[in-house]
Design a protein around this motif. Structure first.
Motif, short mmCIF file in Angstrom:
data_model
loop_
_atom_site.label_atom_id
_atom_site.label_comp_id
_atom_site.label_asym_id
_atom_site.label_seq_id
_atom_site.Cartn_x
_atom_site.Cartn_y
_atom_site.Cartn_z
N LEU A 42 0.85 -1.08 0.08
CA LEU A 42 -0.35 0.50 -0.10
C LEU A 42 1.15 0.94 0.22
CD1 LEU A 42 -2.92 1.94 0.47
CD2 LEU A 42 -2.98 0.82 2.81
N LEU A 43 0.87 1.90 -1.45
CA LEU A 43 1.52 3.30 -1.28
C LEU A 43 0.78 4.53 -1.48
CD1 LEU A 43 3.28 1.96 -4.65
CD2 LEU A 43 4.06 1.67 -2.71
N THR A 44 1.07 4.93 0.24
CA THR A 44 0.91 6.54 0.45
C THR A 44 1.57 7.79 0.26
OG1 THR A 44 1.47 6.04 2.69
CG2 THR A 44 -0.71 5.40 2.17
N ASN A 45 0.99 9.20 -0.25
CA ASN A 45 1.55 9.96 -0.56
C ASN A 45 1.11 11.52 -0.36
OD1 ASN A 45 0.30 10.71 -2.89
ND2 ASN A 45 1.15 8.96 -3.39
N ALA A 46 1.42 12.12 -0.24
CA ALA A 46 1.16 13.37 -0.43
C ALA A 46 0.79 14.16 -1.53
CB ALA A 46 1.62 14.50 0.90
N ALA A 47 -0.58 14.79 -2.24
CA ALA A 47 0.02 15.21 -3.61
C ALA A 47 -1.28 16.24 -3.10
CB ALA A 47 -0.94 14.45 -4.26
N GLY A 48 -0.58 17.32 -4.55
CA GLY A 48 -1.68 18.39 -4.98
C GLY A 48 -2.82 17.95 -5.81
N ALA A 49 -4.12 18.72 -5.76
CA ALA A 49 -5.02 18.01 -6.16
C ALA A 49 -4.89 19.21 -7.69
CB ALA A 49 -6.05 18.70 -5.39
N LEU A 50 -5.47 18.49 -8.94
CA LEU A 50 -5.54 19.00 -10.04
C LEU A 50 -6.60 19.26 -10.82
CD1 LEU A 50 -2.61 18.02 -10.02
CD2 LEU A 50 -2.90 17.71 -12.61
N ASN A 51 -7.53 18.43 -9.72
CA ASN A 51 -9.29 18.34 -10.45
C ASN A 51 -10.06 19.04 -9.04
OD1 ASN A 51 -12.06 17.07 -10.23
ND2 ASN A 51 -11.35 15.00 -10.84
N PRO A 52 -10.45 20.30 -9.81
CA PRO A 52 -11.31 21.27 -9.09
C PRO A 52 -12.27 20.77 -7.98
CG PRO A 52 -11.71 21.40 -11.61
CD PRO A 52 -10.90 20.45 -11.30
N THR A 53 -12.95 19.56 -8.95
CA THR A 53 -13.64 18.88 -7.73
C THR A 53 -13.69 18.45 -6.53
OG1 THR A 53 -14.41 17.37 -8.14
CG2 THR A 53 -15.25 18.89 -9.99
N GLU A 111 1.94 24.46 -15.97
CA GLU A 111 1.96 22.40 -16.12
C GLU A 111 1.11 22.55 -15.45
OE1 GLU A 111 7.07 22.48 -15.63
OE2 GLU A 111 5.62 22.80 -13.71
N ILE A 112 -0.04 22.81 -14.97
CA ILE A 112 -0.92 21.96 -14.31
C ILE A 112 -1.80 22.25 -15.20
CG2 ILE A 112 -2.91 22.13 -12.47
CD1 ILE A 112 0.12 21.18 -11.24
N ARG A 113 -2.34 23.35 -16.01
CA ARG A 113 -3.25 23.04 -17.08
C ARG A 113 -3.05 22.24 -18.00
NH1 ARG A 113 -1.92 28.64 -16.57
NH2 ARG A 113 -1.21 28.81 -18.53
N ALA A 114 -1.49 22.04 -18.27
CA ALA A 114 -1.15 20.70 -19.80
C ALA A 114 -1.38 19.16 -18.65
CB ALA A 114 0.34 20.59 -19.82
N PHE A 115 -0.87 19.17 -17.98
CA PHE A 115 -1.75 18.44 -16.98
C PHE A 115 -2.99 17.95 -16.64
CE2 PHE A 115 2.85 18.79 -14.12
CZ PHE A 115 3.79 19.03 -15.35
N ARG A 116 -3.56 18.90 -16.61
CA ARG A 116 -5.49 18.62 -16.20
C ARG A 116 -5.74 17.88 -17.84
NH1 ARG A 116 -8.19 23.40 -13.47
NH2 ARG A 116 -10.00 22.23 -14.07
N LEU A 117 -5.07 18.45 -18.84
CA LEU A 117 -5.58 18.45 -20.27
C LEU A 117 -5.12 16.24 -20.75
CD1 LEU A 117 -5.24 21.20 -22.52
CD2 LEU A 117 -7.52 20.29 -21.61
N MET A 118 -4.52 16.62 -19.76
CA MET A 118 -3.69 14.36 -20.08
C MET A 118 -4.90 13.24 -18.95
SD MET A 118 0.23 15.70 -19.58
CE MET A 118 1.07 13.46 -19.55
N GLY A 119 -5.65 14.76 -18.13
CA GLY A 119 -6.11 13.26 -17.43
C GLY A 119 -5.75 13.54 -15.99
N ALA A 120 -5.04 14.24 -15.89
CA ALA A 120 -4.39 13.61 -14.01
C ALA A 120 -5.07 14.47 -12.98
CB ALA A 120 -3.00 14.40 -14.06
N ASP A 121 -5.76 13.47 -12.07
CA ASP A 121 -6.73 14.27 -10.61
C ASP A 121 -5.28 15.06 -9.80
OD1 ASP A 121 -9.25 13.27 -11.98
OD2 ASP A 121 -8.47 11.71 -11.90
N ALA A 122 -4.12 14.53 -10.16
CA ALA A 122 -3.29 14.00 -8.68
C ALA A 122 -1.85 14.42 -9.26
CB ALA A 122 -3.57 13.85 -7.34
N VAL A 123 -1.49 15.16 -8.46
CA VAL A 123 0.25 15.59 -8.71
C VAL A 123 1.18 15.20 -7.54
CG1 VAL A 123 0.72 17.64 -8.47
CG2 VAL A 123 2.15 16.47 -10.10
N GLY A 124 2.23 14.26 -7.84
CA GLY A 124 3.11 14.40 -6.75
C GLY A 124 4.39 14.32 -7.21
#
Length: 271
Positions: A107-118, A194-207
């Motif tokens: 089980l891998l856990t992490n702290a991440a930044g949210a890209l999904n505005p919901t 970069e965050i705008r680009a990652f959202r277009l790629m389909g990412a919901d979180a980044v870390g």
């Protein structure tokens, strides 16, 4: 295999082969100091040949072998990050050790930044997939046998585990988000563009972790689950600057819900 001496040392010290290894990310290390952990066996990273002490706040730097919710578990407090300047073989070395010990799942856990505005700060997210933007792959080089040279990554994060996480969250009255984690080297936070680009790629979180570990865990034949604690909204979504202190504080605020979810997951894990 790299870190052969570390594996030999770990085999000599470990009191059992864990059914499950749990990697505790930034701000989520309290489980390594739980009553069960204090009653178990703690092995500092520095006791394992080739393993340095962690340098990042919120990463304790030890393996704890303990009985946890009725299962034999290894709790990994802290990890090695690529952005610290560590070579990739060290970043993924714990996964190799678990696989060679005979551990069934991680089980891998992490702290991440949210890209999904919901999504919101403090939400927990089950990883459904990932995007590797580390600029490298941890399997580059001679193949580490008996893993396949070209491992399939169709379902890196085990669907049955993910369903189990959702069922546990429902039982606890929690809302568990689900989404795609995008992994980068760091250590700088991402730009708004970069965050705008990652959202277009389909990412919901980044870390800045998890992806290399998940790839190698699958190469070792282990089943994988992942949980992100969304500790900040990614750059450009909110006006304020991002800080690591914010990540630690949000992780601490979510620690109770995270611990309850992990305990429920382990207690009835379908292994």
């Amino acid at each position: 295999m790299p870190f052969t001496d570390a594996l030999r040392t770990l085999k000599a010290k470990a009191p059992f082969v864990p059914d499950l290894a749990i990697v505790l990310g930034s701000g989520l290390g309290a489980l390594a100091d739980s009553p069960e952990a204090r009653a178990g066996l703690s092995i500092p990273f520095t006791d394992l040949p080739g393993f340095p002490a962690p340098t990042v706040a919120g990463h304790g730097g030890k393996l704890v072998f303990c009985e946890f919710e009725g299962r034999k578990v290894a709790l990994q407090a802290g990890r090695f990050h690529f952005y610290e300047g560590h070579p990739m073989p060290l970043v993924i070395a714990p996964m190799r050790l678990y696989g060679r010990l005979g551990t069934k799942a991680v089980l891998l856990t992490n702290a991440a930044g949210a890209l999904n505005p919901t999504f919101g700060v403090g939400d927990l997210m089950a990883l459904s997939d990932h995007i590797n933007l580390f600029g490298t792959n941890p399997l580059i080089g001679p193949n580490v046998e008996p893993g396949p040279r070209f491992p399939d990554m169709t379902a890196v994060y085990d669907p049955a585990f993910r369903n189990h996480l959702q069922a546990c969250a429902t039982q606890l009255g929690q809302t568990l988000r689900e989404g795609v984690y995008l992994g980068l080297t760091g250590p700088c936070y991402e730009t708004p563009a970069e965050i705008r680009a990652f959202r277009l790629m389909g990412a919901d979180a980044v870390g800045m972790s998890t992806v290399p570990e998940a790839i190698v865990a699958r190469h070792e034949g282990m089943r994988v689950a992942g949980i992100s604690c969304l500790c900040n909204m990614a750059a450009g979504i909110l006006p304020q600057a991002l800080t690591h202190q914010e990540v630690l504080e949000a992780g601490a605020a979510a620690a109770g819900r995270f611990e309850a979810l992990v305990r429920a997951f382990v207690r009835s894990l379908p292994l």
